[in-house]
Design a protein around this motif. Structure first.
Motif, PDB file in Angstrom:
ATOM      1  N   ALA A  70       0.860  -1.242  -0.217  1.00  0.00           N
ATOM      2  CA  ALA A  70       0.386   0.100  -0.085  1.00  0.00           C
ATOM      3  C   ALA A  70       0.781   1.181   0.190  1.00  0.00           C
ATOM      4  O   ALA A  70       0.532   2.604  -0.687  1.00  0.00           O
ATOM      5  CB  ALA A  70      -1.229   0.417   1.390  1.00  0.00           C
ATOM      6  N   PHE A  71       2.042   0.996   0.869  1.00  0.00           N
ATOM      7  CA  PHE A  71       2.507   2.356   0.432  1.00  0.00           C
ATOM      8  C   PHE A  71       3.340   2.461  -0.422  1.00  0.00           C
ATOM      9  O   PHE A  71       3.723   3.587  -0.672  1.00  0.00           O
ATOM     10  CB  PHE A  71       4.170   2.182   2.150  1.00  0.00           C
ATOM     11  N   LEU A  72       3.814   1.566  -1.506  1.00  0.00           N
ATOM     12  CA  LEU A  72       4.373   2.187  -2.454  1.00  0.00           C
ATOM     13  C   LEU A  72       3.781   2.371  -3.466  1.00  0.00           C
ATOM     14  O   LEU A  72       3.569   3.242  -4.219  1.00  0.00           O
ATOM     15  CB  LEU A  72       5.441   0.454  -2.484  1.00  0.00           C
ATOM     16  N   ARG A  73       2.064   1.840  -3.730  1.00  0.00           N
ATOM     17  CA  ARG A  73       1.304   2.133  -4.557  1.00  0.00           C
ATOM     18  C   ARG A  73       1.129   3.404  -4.460  1.00  0.00           C
ATOM     19  O   ARG A  73       0.925   4.546  -4.928  1.00  0.00           O
ATOM     20  CB  ARG A  73      -0.177   0.998  -4.336  1.00  0.00           C
ATOM     21  N   LYS A  74       0.614   4.033  -3.407  1.00  0.00           N
ATOM     22  CA  LYS A  74       0.797   5.279  -2.334  1.00  0.00           C
ATOM     23  C   LYS A  74       2.138   5.803  -3.220  1.00  0.00           C
ATOM     24  O   LYS A  74       1.448   7.397  -3.846  1.00  0.00           O
ATOM     25  CB  LYS A  74       0.484   5.378  -1.278  1.00  0.00           C
ATOM     26  N   LYS A  75       2.769   6.078  -3.422  1.00  0.00           N
ATOM     27  CA  LYS A  75       4.049   7.145  -3.561  1.00  0.00           C
ATOM     28  C   LYS A  75       4.148   7.006  -5.189  1.00  0.00           C
ATOM     29  O   LYS A  75       4.783   7.856  -5.748  1.00  0.00           O
ATOM     30  CB  LYS A  75       5.271   6.031  -3.198  1.00  0.00           C
ATOM     31  N   TYR A  84       4.110  -5.551 -10.872  1.00  0.00           N
ATOM     32  CA  TYR A  84       3.969  -4.824 -12.018  1.00  0.00           C
ATOM     33  C   TYR A  84       2.456  -4.292 -11.840  1.00  0.00           C
ATOM     34  O   TYR A  84       2.322  -3.190 -11.910  1.00  0.00           O
ATOM     35  CB  TYR A  84       3.241  -5.378 -13.550  1.00  0.00           C
ATOM     36  N   PRO A  85       1.665  -4.944 -10.966  1.00  0.00           N
ATOM     37  CA  PRO A  85       0.376  -4.838 -10.136  1.00  0.00           C
ATOM     38  C   PRO A  85       0.684  -3.170  -9.311  1.00  0.00           C
ATOM     39  O   PRO A  85      -0.215  -2.433  -9.281  1.00  0.00           O
ATOM     40  CB  PRO A  85      -0.038  -5.310  -9.834  1.00  0.00           C
ATOM     41  N   ILE A  86       1.462  -3.334  -8.883  1.00  0.00           N
ATOM     42  CA  ILE A  86       2.822  -2.397  -7.693  1.00  0.00           C
ATOM     43  C   ILE A  86       3.196  -0.961  -8.633  1.00  0.00           C
ATOM     44  O   ILE A  86       2.187   0.407  -7.739  1.00  0.00           O
ATOM     45  CB  ILE A  86       3.430  -2.731  -6.733  1.00  0.00           C
ATOM     46  N   LEU A  87       3.109  -1.299  -9.507  1.00  0.00           N
ATOM     47  CA  LEU A  87       3.503  -0.312 -10.405  1.00  0.00           C
ATOM     48  C   LEU A  87       2.722   0.757 -11.454  1.00  0.00           C
ATOM     49  O   LEU A  87       1.973   1.742 -12.151  1.00  0.00           O
ATOM     50  CB  LEU A  87       4.921  -0.359 -11.277  1.00  0.00           C
ATOM     51  N   GLY A  88       0.807  -0.343 -10.813  1.00  0.00           N
ATOM     52  CA  GLY A  88      -0.375   0.202 -11.161  1.00  0.00           C
ATOM     53  C   GLY A  88      -0.505  -0.013 -13.311  1.00  0.00           C
ATOM     54  O   GLY A  88      -0.711   0.643 -14.219  1.00  0.00           O
ATOM     55  N   LEU A  89       0.141  -1.262 -13.293  1.00  0.00           N
ATOM     56  CA  LEU A  89       0.300  -1.965 -15.032  1.00  0.00           C
ATOM     57  C   LEU A  89      -0.198  -3.157 -14.704  1.00  0.00           C
ATOM     58  O   LEU A  89      -0.351  -3.801 -14.262  1.00  0.00           O
ATOM     59  CB  LEU A  89       1.898  -1.854 -14.931  1.00  0.00           C
ATOM     60  N   ASP A  90      -0.810  -2.857 -15.565  1.00  0.00           N
ATOM     61  CA  ASP A  90      -1.607  -4.500 -16.430  1.00  0.00           C
ATOM     62  C   ASP A  90      -0.821  -6.061 -16.469  1.00  0.00           C
ATOM     63  O   ASP A  90       0.427  -5.486 -16.645  1.00  0.00           O
ATOM     64  CB  ASP A  90      -2.339  -5.101 -17.705  1.00  0.00           C
ATOM     65  N   PRO A  91      -0.968  -6.744 -15.348  1.00  0.00           N
ATOM     66  CA  PRO A  91      -0.189  -8.093 -15.365  1.00  0.00           C
ATOM     67  C   PRO A  91       0.251  -8.170 -16.963  1.00  0.00           C
ATOM     68  O   PRO A  91       1.437  -9.121 -17.604  1.00  0.00           O
ATOM     69  CB  PRO A  91      -0.638  -9.038 -14.886  1.00  0.00           C
ATOM     70  N   ASP A  92      -0.509  -8.200 -17.834  1.00  0.00           N
ATOM     71  CA  ASP A  92      -0.073  -8.565 -19.037  1.00  0.00           C
ATOM     72  C   ASP A  92       0.893  -8.062 -19.500  1.00  0.00           C
ATOM     73  O   ASP A  92       1.042  -8.266 -20.896  1.00  0.00           O
ATOM     74  CB  ASP A  92      -1.713  -8.558 -19.763  1.00  0.00           C
TER      75      ASP A  92
END
Length: 781
Positions: free
Chosen positions: A553-558, A596-604
């Motif tokens: 959650a912290f990483l996503r917020k950043k 990838y999801p933590i970066l806000g990217l689709d796993p695909d």
């Protein structure tokens, strides 16, 4: 206006009568009578037609000076040597070194020499406990024994009878005695061998008097000048070598410094560090700023360290052609000329290049000592942990107070013989001075990191480079370093972020062990061009992350607010790091599918990126392919001793195109800088609202908050300046423009406000500009 014209008329009338009288005296028929009346000796033809008009002592006399022979005769008859005693007006005066008698004329005029003690003149005791005015001690700027008051004569004779050592004596009386030493050393020594033999005794007496009365600036200047001249005349060859002196002698370089420095330059030897510091500190044309004058011991030690850093055993100073002359301008009115003696040594005044080099050393040293100097200016505390932590690391160990020693001993107990140790922060927060009981502010934590660095101990997370501040509930890692200042590169900053992502994902699967950690570390070290020092820090940072991992959650917020193309760029870069060896294993793909999801990217998108990097099946057979092997030496099919390694077995992984990987990794620095910007100040657990505030760090919010004595634009400007302790002029000028301010005018405005608040400037120096943290804190309060 009328009074001024009256004064002018009176002066003209006085000049007319003086010229009239002088003309009458110069008539041949009147000169013998005049000589008889004045008591002058010797034929007038030996002294030409010279007439002296002396108005120094309150009267006008017209008497020619004595001839050198006559002056020498008078000196011989009146002088009382150092082994003689004399009684004057009931006072027994030991150790002589005086002129006592009724006839001793000044060498430049026929008036009595100022130093002559005439026993026939009245001398009465001064009134006890009376000041100069009440006690009758009317001593002028150019005192003469024959002209001072009877009470002043009594005070002078009492001082002489007491051994010339009594404290609190008027400086004018000391000069009366000094005039006699000048006459004996400068005139009598030229005409009498016995006087020349007394020079060492006169030098010794001057040294003694300087020790007693050197606090009088005027006397110290004349007495040290005469001593230097006499020593140079005697010769330096017989004097033993002296140690460097770091204090000026009445705004002059001490003779011993100048003598030894001249010898070093003449010999062609390298200039040792102590003598380099002494040369710069005592040269009359140099000036130390406040850190140099407030912290002289620290300045001298650090100057020598920085000098050795630059020149090792010392720089060579070419000897100038001009030779050194030691000069003395007498204080007594008996002389009208300056005396000079050749030393045969180089003249240091002809050298300017060495001083310019030393000036750069001094400026750097004073900049390093500025935080400590400001602390001393506020508290006069030199040995507490807070004070020692502000010193440059090279000076800390030798200046530790008892609190700092306790901290040092605790750190050594934690480290033992280990290279790296994970430890709770509780004891460290307790020992380090702070305003809060349970945590350190950013400034306090940064000072702690600086202090540890001086002990050759590193800390992770490092609060100076974005790490969270220690609390009594957190842990940190201590590790041994080489003591050099750590400045992280963009590659290192990016590596810590990537490490945080990898640890967060690995811990989600409980898939972290020592082997996993080494694997992460090896990938980052291989994929990023980090230095050996940064490799050591990455290991310490990984150990801390494994103990205190950041949450997803912290990483996503950043990453919120980061542009989609930048997040995709980070993802492809992570993939290129995993495939730096040309192969991505199933385990690595698994980790990337979580990152990838933590970066806000689709796993695909991972598999799309992976597919674009997979080596084409026919890449090795296509002659136009960029990665085609180049034939260096044709193989020998008969030679079967060297086996060709088998290609890696993907086993569910993928073989990547190394050339494409290389192109992605070519922008390592840009991606690392992007990671640093995205993750900002902290890469650890999310900070609370109090940690995000500036606390006592001197930083202020850039919102609409006006500071003491400043308008809103200047207050915002201060907020921007508070983020760093130093700004180049180009940076400062650009930032001032962004706030719509003129650079020079803004400096004046900010410093005026700071002076009003705390009597210190906010900005110091020229290029770069230093931000005064104390003034910043007061303005921001």
């Amino acid at each position: 206006m009328g009074e001024f014209l009256l004064i002018v008329v009176l002066v003209l009338i006085l000049v007319f009568f003086v010229e009239l009288i002088a003309g009458a005296i110069s008539k041949p028929s009147e000169r013998p009578a005049q000589r008889k009346a004045s008591g002058a000796a010797g034929p007038s033809k030996d002294r030409g037609e010279r007439v002296t008009i002396d108005v120094r002592y309150g009267g006008v006399t017209w008497q020619p000076p004595p001839s050198p022979e006559e002056a020498a005769r008078q000196s011989h008859s009146c002088w009382r040597g150092a082994t003689e005693s004399v009684t004057v007006a009931g006072r027994d005066i030991p150790r002589g070194m005086l002129y006592v008698g009724k006839e001793l004329q000044s060498l430049e005029r026929g008036t009595p020499d100022p130093t002559l003690i005439n026993p026939s003149l009245e001398a009465v005791p001064p009134e006890p406990a009376a000041g100069k005015a009440e006690g009758g001690l009317h001593i002028g700027y150019f005192p003469s024994y024959s002209q001072i008051s009877p009470r002043a004569r009594g005070a002078y004779l009492d001082w002489l009878a007491g051994g010339r050592s009594a404290p609190g004596v008027d400086q004018g009386l000391i000069f009366l005695f000094f005039y006699g030493l000048e006459r004996r050393a400068l005139f009598d020594a030229e005409h009498a061998p016995v006087a020349r033999h007394e020079i060492p005794a006169i030098i010794a007496e001057l040294e003694r008097l300087l020790g007693l009365y050197g606090h009088h600036d005027s006397f110290r200047g004349y007495a040290s000048s005469l001593r230097d001249y006499l020593q140079a005349g005697v010769g330096f060859s017989g004097l033993p070598p002296s140690d460097p002196v770091f204090v000026r002698d009445n705004w002059r370089m001490p003779l011993s410094n100048r003598r030894e420095l001249a010898k070093i330059v003449a010999s062609g030897e390298r200039l040792p560090a102590p003598w380099a510091a002494a040369w710069y500190m005592t040269h009359p044309n140099t000036r130390l700023r406040t850190p140099g004058t407030r912290c002289p011991e620290e300045y001298i030690e650090l100057f020598q360290l920085r000098y050795r850093d630059r020149w090792g055993d010392g720089m060579k100073v070419p000897a100038p052609k001009r030779l050194w002359k030691v000069q003395h301008g007498p204080a007594t009115g008996s002389f009208r000329r300056t005396f000079a003696v050749e030393t045969g040594l180089p003249d240091l005044d002809a050298l300017s290049a060495p001083l310019r080099k030393l000036e750069k050393v001094s400026a750097a040293v004073e900049a390093e000592l500025t935080p400590y100097s400001r602390h001393l200016g506020r508290t006069e505390d030199r040995t507490s942990i807070a004070a020692v932590s502000l010193l440059p690391p090279a000076l800390r160990v030798t200046r530790m107070g008892k609190d700092a020693v306790v901290l040092k001993d605790w750190i050594e107990s934690v480290m033992g013989d280990k290279q790296m140790a994970l430890t709770p922060s509780d004891r460290l927060v307790q020992l380090w001075p702070s305003k809060a009981d349970d945590k350190l502010s950013k400034r306090e934590a940064s000072a702690l990191a600086d202090f540890l660095e001086g002990m050759e101990i590193g800390v992770e997370p490092d609060m100076r480079h974005g790490g969270p501040n220690p609390t009594r509930a957190s842990n940190l890692v201590l590790f041994r370093t080489n003591g050099s200042r750590f400045e992280p590169s963009p590659e290192y900053q990016g590596a810590t972020v990537l490490m945080s992502l990898a640890v967060s994902v690995a811990l989600a699967d409980d898939d972290v062990n020592e082997a996993t950690g080494r694997h992460m570390e090896a990938h980052l070290e291989e994929g990023l061009a980090v230095s050996d020092q940064e490799r050591l820090r990455l290991r310490a940072h990984l150990l801390w992350l494994l103990d205190s991992p950041p949450s997803n959650a912290f990483l996503r917020k950043k990453l919120e607010g980061t542009a989609a193309q930048d997040r995709s760029r980070i993802g492809r870069f992570l993939l290129s790091l995993a495939g730096a060896d040309g192969y991505v294993s199933p385990e690595e793909i698994k980790v990337l599918t979580r990152i990838y999801p933590i970066l806000g990217l689709d796993p695909d998108e991972l598999f799309s990126d992976l597919h674009s990097l997979v080596l084409a099946p026919d890449a090795g057979r296509r002659p136009d392919h960029e990665g085609e092997p180049v034939t260096v030496i044709r193989g020998d099919p008969t030679n079967r001793d060297i086996p060709i390694p088998a290609p890696p077995n993907p086993a569910g992984g993928a073989v990547l195109d190394l050339e494409r990987i290389r192109r992605i990794r070519a922008d390592t620095r840009e991606v690392s800088e992007l990671l640093g910007k995205v993750f900002g100040e902290s890469q650890g657990p999310e900070e609370g609202p109090e940690d995000a505030a500036s606390e006592v760090d001197g930083e202020i919010d850039a919102a609409d908050k006006t500071l003491r004595g400043l308008d809103l634009p200047h207050s915002r400007f201060v907020g921007a300046l508070s983020t760093r302790s130093e700004w180049s002029w180009a940076e400062f000028e650009m930032m001032a423009g962004e706030f719509g301010l003129m650079p020079s005018g803004s400096i004046e405005t900010l410093n005026d406000a700071a002076f009003s608040a705390c009597d210190e400037p906010l900005l110091e120096g020229e290029d770069p500009l230093q931000v005064n943290s104390h003034a910043l804190e007061i303005l921001s309060a």
